[in-house]
Design a protein around this motif. Structure first.
Motif, PDB file in Angstrom:
ATOM      1  N   GLY A   8       0.770  -1.217  -0.047  1.00 32.09           N
ATOM      2  CA  GLY A   8      -0.005   0.108   0.117  1.00 32.09           C
ATOM      3  C   GLY A   8       0.855   1.237  -0.026  1.00 32.09           C
ATOM      4  O   GLY A   8       0.296   2.392   0.094  1.00 32.09           O
ATOM      5  N   TRP A   9       2.183   1.402  -0.014  1.00 32.33           N
ATOM      6  CA  TRP A   9       2.935   2.395  -0.048  1.00 32.33           C
ATOM      7  C   TRP A   9       2.916   2.965  -1.414  1.00 32.33           C
ATOM      8  O   TRP A   9       2.847   2.193  -2.473  1.00 32.33           O
ATOM      9  CB  TRP A   9       4.557   1.992   0.056  1.00 32.33           C
ATOM     10  CG  TRP A   9       4.773   1.606   1.517  1.00 32.33           C
ATOM     11  CD1 TRP A   9       4.575   0.346   2.008  1.00 32.33           C
ATOM     12  CD2 TRP A   9       4.941   2.363   2.657  1.00 32.33           C
ATOM     13  NE1 TRP A   9       4.923   0.362   3.350  1.00 32.33           N
ATOM     14  CE2 TRP A   9       5.259   1.631   3.651  1.00 32.33           C
ATOM     15  CE3 TRP A   9       5.114   3.874   2.874  1.00 32.33           C
ATOM     16  CZ2 TRP A   9       5.381   2.184   4.972  1.00 32.33           C
ATOM     17  CZ3 TRP A   9       5.530   4.273   4.080  1.00 32.33           C
ATOM     18  CH2 TRP A   9       5.659   3.539   5.034  1.00 32.33           C
ATOM     19  N   ARG A  10       2.603   4.336  -1.585  1.00 29.84           N
ATOM     20  CA  ARG A  10       2.870   5.245  -2.855  1.00 29.84           C
ATOM     21  C   ARG A  10       4.454   5.705  -2.728  1.00 29.84           C
ATOM     22  O   ARG A  10       4.953   5.837  -1.783  1.00 29.84           O
ATOM     23  CB  ARG A  10       1.820   6.073  -2.910  1.00 29.84           C
ATOM     24  CG  ARG A  10       0.196   5.663  -3.140  1.00 29.84           C
ATOM     25  CD  ARG A  10      -0.687   6.504  -2.856  1.00 29.84           C
ATOM     26  NE  ARG A  10      -0.464   7.768  -3.407  1.00 29.84           N
ATOM     27  CZ  ARG A  10      -1.246   8.797  -3.322  1.00 29.84           C
ATOM     28  NH1 ARG A  10      -2.065   8.805  -2.500  1.00 29.84           N
ATOM     29  NH2 ARG A  10      -1.055   9.979  -3.897  1.00 29.84           N
ATOM     30  N   HIS A  11       4.766   5.974  -4.100  1.00 28.84           N
ATOM     31  CA  HIS A  11       5.976   6.786  -4.130  1.00 28.84           C
ATOM     32  C   HIS A  11       6.192   7.917  -4.877  1.00 28.84           C
ATOM     33  O   HIS A  11       5.408   7.761  -5.678  1.00 28.84           O
ATOM     34  CB  HIS A  11       7.166   5.487  -4.449  1.00 28.84           C
ATOM     35  CG  HIS A  11       7.133   5.258  -5.907  1.00 28.84           C
ATOM     36  ND1 HIS A  11       7.568   5.693  -7.093  1.00 28.84           N
ATOM     37  CD2 HIS A  11       6.337   4.046  -6.419  1.00 28.84           C
ATOM     38  CE1 HIS A  11       7.266   5.114  -8.056  1.00 28.84           C
ATOM     39  NE2 HIS A  11       6.484   3.970  -7.710  1.00 28.84           N
ATOM     40  N   TYR A  18       5.175   6.681   1.068  1.00 27.39           N
ATOM     41  CA  TYR A  18       4.418   7.367   1.800  1.00 27.39           C
ATOM     42  C   TYR A  18       3.038   6.684   1.862  1.00 27.39           C
ATOM     43  O   TYR A  18       2.632   6.036   0.789  1.00 27.39           O
ATOM     44  CB  TYR A  18       4.261   8.814   1.568  1.00 27.39           C
ATOM     45  CG  TYR A  18       3.769   9.360   0.444  1.00 27.39           C
ATOM     46  CD1 TYR A  18       2.528   9.298   0.237  1.00 27.39           C
ATOM     47  CD2 TYR A  18       4.800   9.345  -0.529  1.00 27.39           C
ATOM     48  CE1 TYR A  18       1.798   9.922  -1.209  1.00 27.39           C
ATOM     49  CE2 TYR A  18       4.445   9.855  -2.002  1.00 27.39           C
ATOM     50  CZ  TYR A  18       3.040  10.082  -2.268  1.00 27.39           C
ATOM     51  OH  TYR A  18       2.634  10.368  -3.517  1.00 27.39           O
ATOM     52  N   ARG A  19       2.308   6.574   2.981  1.00 23.73           N
ATOM     53  CA  ARG A  19       0.892   5.916   3.092  1.00 23.73           C
ATOM     54  C   ARG A  19       0.191   6.304   4.224  1.00 23.73           C
ATOM     55  O   ARG A  19       0.896   6.738   5.229  1.00 23.73           O
ATOM     56  CB  ARG A  19       0.928   4.445   2.778  1.00 23.73           C
ATOM     57  CG  ARG A  19       1.631   3.561   4.029  1.00 23.73           C
ATOM     58  CD  ARG A  19       1.421   2.307   4.019  1.00 23.73           C
ATOM     59  NE  ARG A  19       2.111   1.885   5.253  1.00 23.73           N
ATOM     60  CZ  ARG A  19       2.257   0.447   5.289  1.00 23.73           C
ATOM     61  NH1 ARG A  19       1.909  -0.587   4.175  1.00 23.73           N
ATOM     62  NH2 ARG A  19       2.895   0.265   6.359  1.00 23.73           N
ATOM     63  N   TRP A  20      -1.069   6.321   4.333  1.00 28.95           N
ATOM     64  CA  TRP A  20      -1.639   6.238   5.520  1.00 28.95           C
ATOM     65  C   TRP A  20      -1.439   4.744   6.334  1.00 28.95           C
ATOM     66  O   TRP A  20      -1.273   4.078   5.790  1.00 28.95           O
ATOM     67  CB  TRP A  20      -3.307   6.228   5.273  1.00 28.95           C
ATOM     68  CG  TRP A  20      -3.616   7.538   4.825  1.00 28.95           C
ATOM     69  CD1 TRP A  20      -4.200   7.836   3.726  1.00 28.95           C
ATOM     70  CD2 TRP A  20      -3.870   8.887   5.453  1.00 28.95           C
ATOM     71  NE1 TRP A  20      -4.541   9.289   3.511  1.00 28.95           N
ATOM     72  CE2 TRP A  20      -4.060   9.853   4.646  1.00 28.95           C
ATOM     73  CE3 TRP A  20      -3.415   9.280   6.890  1.00 28.95           C
ATOM     74  CZ2 TRP A  20      -4.302  11.111   5.030  1.00 28.95           C
ATOM     75  CZ3 TRP A  20      -3.419  10.506   7.152  1.00 28.95           C
ATOM     76  CH2 TRP A  20      -4.147  11.542   6.380  1.00 28.95           C
ATOM     77  N   ALA A  38      -2.789   8.421  11.463  1.00 24.54           N
ATOM     78  CA  ALA A  38      -1.195   8.252  11.353  1.00 24.54           C
ATOM     79  C   ALA A  38      -0.983   8.209   9.907  1.00 24.54           C
ATOM     80  O   ALA A  38      -1.589   7.445   9.128  1.00 24.54           O
ATOM     81  CB  ALA A  38      -0.800   6.838  12.005  1.00 24.54           C
ATOM     82  N   PHE A  39       0.111   9.000   9.340  1.00 28.65           N
ATOM     83  CA  PHE A  39       0.790   8.884   8.265  1.00 28.65           C
ATOM     84  C   PHE A  39       2.184   8.643   8.232  1.00 28.65           C
ATOM     85  O   PHE A  39       2.878   9.009   9.087  1.00 28.65           O
ATOM     86  CB  PHE A  39       0.637  10.171   7.615  1.00 28.65           C
ATOM     87  CG  PHE A  39       0.806  10.375   6.061  1.00 28.65           C
ATOM     88  CD1 PHE A  39      -0.097   9.825   5.152  1.00 28.65           C
ATOM     89  CD2 PHE A  39       2.054  10.817   5.912  1.00 28.65           C
ATOM     90  CE1 PHE A  39       0.179  10.036   3.948  1.00 28.65           C
ATOM     91  CE2 PHE A  39       2.117  10.974   4.495  1.00 28.65           C
ATOM     92  CZ  PHE A  39       1.464  10.525   3.399  1.00 28.65           C
ATOM     93  N   ASP A  40       2.565   7.427   7.496  1.00 29.51           N
ATOM     94  CA  ASP A  40       3.931   7.012   7.402  1.00 29.51           C
ATOM     95  C   ASP A  40       4.696   7.617   6.056  1.00 29.51           C
ATOM     96  O   ASP A  40       4.218   7.707   5.179  1.00 29.51           O
ATOM     97  CB  ASP A  40       4.005   5.546   7.299  1.00 29.51           C
ATOM     98  CG  ASP A  40       3.425   4.928   8.869  1.00 29.51           C
ATOM     99  OD1 ASP A  40       3.504   5.633   9.775  1.00 29.51           O
ATOM    100  OD2 ASP A  40       3.147   3.823   8.724  1.00 29.51           O
TER     101      ASP A  40
END
Length: 105
Positions: A8-11, A18-20, A38-40
Motif C-alpha cells: 500500500g505504499w505510494r512513491h 508514503y501511505r496512511w 497516522a501517516f507514514d
C-alpha cells in the motif's frame, strides 16, 4: 519496490514512499469531535530531506473545511510516523493533497 507497493505504499519516484498507516497504528482517540490519523513516510534509497505534506480536512459531506501543512526532515533508511490531527468538531476525514521530499544528495 514491488513489495512496498503491494503493502500500500505510494512513491514519489525518487526513493521516498508514503501511505496512511495500515497496521499497528495506535493513533489516540479524539473525544468531542475532530479526527486524527497516522501517516507514514519511508526513506529507502536516499535521505528524505525536506518533507512537505498538505492534507485536506473534510466534513461528513466530503467538503474541504481546513488544510493542514507539515514541513519536516527525514534521513535515509528511516521510517517516520506523523499524527495528523484536526480538532474541528465537524471534521470527519482527511486526504493527502500534496507530498514532496527534496534532499541534497
Amino acid at each position: 519496490m514491488q513489495l512496498l507497493s503491494a503493502q500500500g505504499w505510494r512513491h514519489d519516484g525518487t526513493g521516498v514512499f508514503y501511505r496512511w498507516c495500515q497496521e499497528s497504528c495506535h493513533a489516540p482517540q479524539l473525544y468531542g469531535g475532530g479526527v486524527i490519523k497516522a501517516f507514514d513516510v519511508k526513506c529507502v534509497d536516499r535521505p528524505c530531506g525536506d518533507i512537505t505534506m498538505r492534507f485536506d480536512v473534510l466534513n461528513a459531506k466530503g467538503e474541504v473545511i481546513d488544510q493542514l501543512v507539515f514541513n519536516e526532515a527525514g534521513l535515509q533508511g528511516e521510517t517516520r510516523r506523523f499524527l495528523i490531527e484536526s480538532q474541528k468538531p465537524e471534521a470527519a476525514s482527511m486526504e493527502l493533497s500534496e507530498f514532496s521530499a527534496r534532499a541534497k544528495v
